[in-house]
Motif scaffolding. Structure first.
Motif, PDB file in Angstrom:
ATOM      1  N   GLU A 211      14.273 -16.183 -54.253  1.00 53.33           N
ATOM      2  CA  GLU A 211      13.506 -15.052 -54.786  1.00 53.33           C
ATOM      3  C   GLU A 211      12.234 -15.532 -55.479  1.00 53.33           C
ATOM      4  O   GLU A 211      11.168 -14.915 -55.356  1.00 53.33           O
ATOM      5  CB  GLU A 211      14.378 -14.249 -55.761  1.00 53.33           C
ATOM      6  N   GLU A 214       9.784 -16.524 -52.849  1.00 54.94           N
ATOM      7  CA  GLU A 214       9.242 -15.346 -52.169  1.00 54.94           C
ATOM      8  C   GLU A 214       8.194 -14.646 -53.038  1.00 54.94           C
ATOM      9  O   GLU A 214       7.182 -14.161 -52.523  1.00 54.94           O
ATOM     10  CB  GLU A 214      10.370 -14.380 -51.815  1.00 54.94           C
ATOM     11  N   ARG A 215       8.427 -14.591 -54.347  1.00 50.66           N
ATOM     12  CA  ARG A 215       7.423 -14.014 -55.239  1.00 50.66           C
ATOM     13  C   ARG A 215       6.129 -14.818 -55.203  1.00 50.66           C
ATOM     14  O   ARG A 215       5.025 -14.254 -55.166  1.00 50.66           O
ATOM     15  CB  ARG A 215       7.962 -13.932 -56.673  1.00 50.66           C
ATOM     16  N   ARG A 217       5.153 -16.708 -52.759  1.00 49.63           N
ATOM     17  CA  ARG A 217       4.556 -16.542 -51.441  1.00 49.63           C
ATOM     18  C   ARG A 217       3.753 -15.239 -51.370  1.00 49.63           C
ATOM     19  O   ARG A 217       2.638 -15.189 -50.853  1.00 49.63           O
ATOM     20  CB  ARG A 217       5.644 -16.556 -50.371  1.00 49.63           C
ATOM     21  N   LYS A 218       4.342 -14.151 -51.893  1.00 50.17           N
ATOM     22  CA  LYS A 218       3.648 -12.861 -51.883  1.00 50.17           C
ATOM     23  C   LYS A 218       2.374 -12.923 -52.721  1.00 50.17           C
ATOM     24  O   LYS A 218       1.352 -12.331 -52.351  1.00 50.17           O
ATOM     25  CB  LYS A 218       4.577 -11.767 -52.406  1.00 50.17           C
ATOM     26  N   TYR A 220       0.534 -15.617 -53.264  1.00 47.04           N
ATOM     27  CA  TYR A 220      -0.451 -16.384 -52.506  1.00 47.04           C
ATOM     28  C   TYR A 220      -1.050 -15.549 -51.379  1.00 47.04           C
ATOM     29  O   TYR A 220      -2.267 -15.557 -51.158  1.00 47.04           O
ATOM     30  CB  TYR A 220       0.201 -17.643 -51.924  1.00 47.04           C
ATOM     31  N   LEU A 221      -0.195 -14.821 -50.661  1.00 47.51           N
ATOM     32  CA  LEU A 221      -0.681 -14.021 -49.537  1.00 47.51           C
ATOM     33  C   LEU A 221      -1.560 -12.873 -50.015  1.00 47.51           C
ATOM     34  O   LEU A 221      -2.482 -12.454 -49.308  1.00 47.51           O
ATOM     35  CB  LEU A 221       0.503 -13.476 -48.730  1.00 47.51           C
ATOM     36  N   ALA A 222      -1.277 -12.364 -51.231  1.00 52.20           N
ATOM     37  CA  ALA A 222      -2.127 -11.303 -51.776  1.00 52.20           C
ATOM     38  C   ALA A 222      -3.496 -11.851 -52.182  1.00 52.20           C
ATOM     39  O   ALA A 222      -4.501 -11.123 -52.148  1.00 52.20           O
ATOM     40  CB  ALA A 222      -1.443 -10.648 -52.975  1.00 52.20           C
ATOM     41  N   PRO A 291       2.332 -15.435 -41.469  1.00 53.17           N
ATOM     42  CA  PRO A 291       1.668 -14.395 -42.280  1.00 53.17           C
ATOM     43  C   PRO A 291       0.222 -14.747 -42.627  1.00 53.17           C
ATOM     44  O   PRO A 291      -0.644 -13.868 -42.630  1.00 53.17           O
ATOM     45  CB  PRO A 291       2.543 -14.322 -43.544  1.00 53.17           C
TER      46      PRO A 291
END
Length: 705
Positions: A211, A214-215, A217-218, A220-222, A291
């Protein structure tokens, strides 16, 4: 009595899994083969064994039972390995027990820990008759009960772990020490053992880590689209590059390290960078993931769409500039069908085109007005015979329009007739009253520019703001409240604005005044309908009525407004100049006669101590409710009131200097691109030029224009 067992000098140990574990337990030998025995558990393996015949086992157990029965001790038949049991073996074992004096049978599984305690408890009850009789539960029912018990204990234990363990960096030794006093931990360990408890803990820690990753990763992708916008905003730079070349291009950018971090070890989610929460830069190896590739493709597509939309905007503007159907003042609804096509609708919303169209309209309208003013100068002889008050009659306006009507510059403003008429009036005012305020090029009038130039040249900074305020006050302002019901106020406001110039100025006695109107038709006690606001200080009120109801509304509104200011320091609304006007009614639907309305209005005017004006005569004012003469009369009255109250600001200008060494006469056309600064600055910047001790113009080198 002691029962002799043939196991002398053999070890007493428990084999939990398989033979060969003797060294793991206490080395305790059987004492001379004689032990005190209170009962026997006669075990029968009901699983399907390798190279083993169950009938032979049952025969062996039968012989063993015959020997044990001689001891007169209690015997309980225990069926083992029921988790792998064969149904026929279990049935035959029960038949055997029934045939031997109805022996009690307990179905067990040591591996699943089902009914093991029950087997011993049943034997203890047979040995000690004082104990309550134990209920024997079949294996599958006991297994179900145990599964439910384990599941409940597991849920409680998992709740305990989730409450205590909040970080994926926790260790089992530390957490287990914290959990030991908790009954949830104790119950689960008793049922399932420490290893399973540890396994659940490790699963929870792994889930927390996933988790957390994943946070990150999100996050970074944002951030990645923002990095693309900052580092590679130019489509031409990346449109035909491969992914590898794009990554090299990113690394070469000066701000690369502001957005990305290159890790020595990869992938990033398997390194310590995962826990470096203070470093929010994007791991560069994230660019290799799907992604990130999708976000890069989306960035490319966005840049391509932006370029296409820019091309559509440019093509639309070119259409506007080249289309013969687009004329000044043409509404968008009429122009849309001539200039829009399917490609335009695919790329941009109609609101964007409307905004472009509005800006284009402003440009061509401004240009058309400039050309129309040139036309008026060319036909200056049309305005020679007018009276000095600069108020052309309807007939004279008709003559002017007939003469200019064939000119293309006149026709260009065909859809803006009100503004065209206002330009004619403004030109007439300028012809007879040529001032800075009435100049068609105001505020670009040459006189104003020269005043500003001299003021900024010779007035100290502390005095400059004061001077600008005086210059700005040259145009007097009239704030007029229009009070009426059922649309009367809004309609009159529109009619007055139609008589104003395009910048909301009105000419009274040859002078230009800035006119601000506030139509009110609702409850005056509400802030939205108040006479006075922080930005609006009324100088007078024009009250309109055309029926008994609308007259009552006027009276009530005036009384409410006066009541709201009683007791205040600034209660000028009590003395606000009022004018009551009966508006022409187009069709008398209420049965009220014109005479009765006039009589009622006169009575109210006497009560309110205000001016009452008779209704407008038919045929005057171009079909408006109130004619222009009445409007001018009202505004003149307001000006007189302002002068009496010293509300009209004094007009300041650069005064002629009596003692000057140099007089300069300049002749420049207002609106000419040639700047007056180019003429005056060489003189004003001369070393011998000094300000005059008197006035603001200058001393030994004063300038008089």
């Amino acid at each position: 009595a002691a029962t002799k067992l043939a196991s002398a000098e053999k070890l007493m140990y428990f084999c939990t899994d398989q033979l060969g574990l003797e060294q793991d337990f206490e080395q305790k030998q059987m004492p001379d083969g004689k032990l005190l025995v209170d009962g026997f558990l006669l075990c029968i393996d009901v699983s399907r064994g390798m190279n083993r015949n169950f009938d032979d086992q049952l025969k062996f157990v039968s012989n063993l039972y015959n020997q044990l029965a001689k001891t007169k001790k209690p015997i309980v038949v225990v069926l083992t390995k029921c988790d792998e049991g064969v149904e026929r073996y279990i049935r035959d074992a029960h038949t055997f027990a029934l045939s031997k004096k109805n022996l009690q049978v307990v179905e067990t599984s040591a591996r699943s820990n089902v009914n093991v305690d029950l087997a011993f408890g049943t034997l203890v009850q047979l040995v000690d008759k004082s104990r309550g009789k134990t209920k024997i539960i079949p294996y599958f029912e006991a297994l179900k009960q145990q599964s439910q018990q384990i599941a409940a204990a597991k849920d409680k234990y998992e709740w305990l772990v989730s409450r205590i363990v909040k970080s994926h960096n926790e260790t089992w030794s530390n957490v287990s020490r914290k959990m030991q006093p908790s009954p949830e931990y104790q119950d689960y360990v008793y049922l399932e053992g420490t290893q399973k408890a540890k396994k659940l803990f490790l699963q929870h820690v792994l889930r927390l880590k996933q988790e957390h990753i994943e946070r990150r990763r999100k996050m970074y992708l944002a951030t990645l689209p923002q990095a693309f916008d900052a580092l590679i905003p130019d489509l031409d730079e990346i449109d035909h590059l491969s992914r590898g070349k794009v990554e090299k291009l990113l690394e070469a950018k000066p701000d690369f390290l502001k957005w990305f971090v290159v890790l020595e070890e990869t992938p990033w989610d398997a390194t310590s960078h995962v826990d470096n929460v203070e470093n929010e830069r994007i791991p560069f190896d994230l660019m290799e993931t799907q992604p990130a590739e999708q976000l890069y493709e989306a960035h490319l597509e966005k840049l391509r769409n932006e370029r296409k939309r820019a091309e559509m905007r440019r093509a639309f503007r070119e259409n506007l500039e080249t289309s013969p159907f687009i004329t000044p003042g043409k509404p968008w609804e009429e122009a849309r069908s001539f200039i829009m096509n399917e490609d335009f609708y695919m790329w941009l919303e109609e609101s964007v085109y409307m905004d472009i169209y509005g800006k284009h309209q402003k440009q061509i309208i401004d240009k058309a007005k400039e050309e129309f003013q040139e036309l008026l100068l060319e036909y200056s002889e049309l305005f020679y015979e007018l009276e000095l008050d600069a108020k052309p009659s309807k007939e004279k306006m008709g003559v002017i329009q007939d003469v200019l009507g064939e000119e293309q510059r006149f026709k260009a403003l065909q859809k803006l007739q009100a503004e065209r008429d206002a330009l004619i009036l403004k030109h007439i005012h300028f012809v007879y009253h040529p001032t800075k305020e009435t100049c068609p090029s105001c505020p670009g009038c040459v006189d104003s520019k020269i005043e500003q130039l001299l003021s900024s040249r010779f007035i100290r900074p502390s005095e400059r703001n004061q001077k600008n305020l005086l210059l700005d006050s040259n145009i007097d302002r009239i704030n007029l409240v229009i009070l009426g019901k059922d649309g009367l106020a809004r309609e009159l406001a529109n009619e007055i604005r139609a008589l104003c110039t395009n910048d909301d100025k009105y000419v009274i006695e040859g002078k230009m005044y800035e006119l601000s109107l506030r139509p009110i038709e609702g409850n005056v006690r509400l802030p939205v309908n108040a006479f006075q606001t922080p930005t609006f200080q009324p100088h007078g009120c024009l009250c309109l009525y055309n029926s008994k109801e609308s007259l009552s509304y006027v009276v009530e509104s005036i009384e409410k407004s006066r009541e709201s200011t009683l007791g205040r320091r600034e209660n000028h609304l009590v003395h606000l100049p009022l004018t009551l006007i009966l508006v022409n009614k187009r069709g008398d639907t209420s049965g009220e006669t014109l005479h009765s309305l006039i009589q009622q209005g006169q009575q109210i005017a006497s009560k309110l101590q205000c001016v009452f004006l008779d209704p407008a005569s038919a045929g005057i004012g171009y079909g408006r409710n109130i004619n222009e003469k009445q409007i001018s009369q009202v505004l003149k009255g307001l000006l007189d009131s302002k002068r009496n109250l010293n509300l009209v600001s004094s007009t300041s200008s650069i005064k002629d200097l009596a003692d000057v060494d140099l007089r300069i006469v300049m002749c420049l056309m207002c609106g000419d691109p040639f700047n007056a600064d180019d003429v005056l600055l060489p003189i004003l910047q001369s070393q011998s030029y000094r300000p005059s001790p008197c006035g603001g113009g200058g001393g030994g080198g004063s300038v008089l224009l």
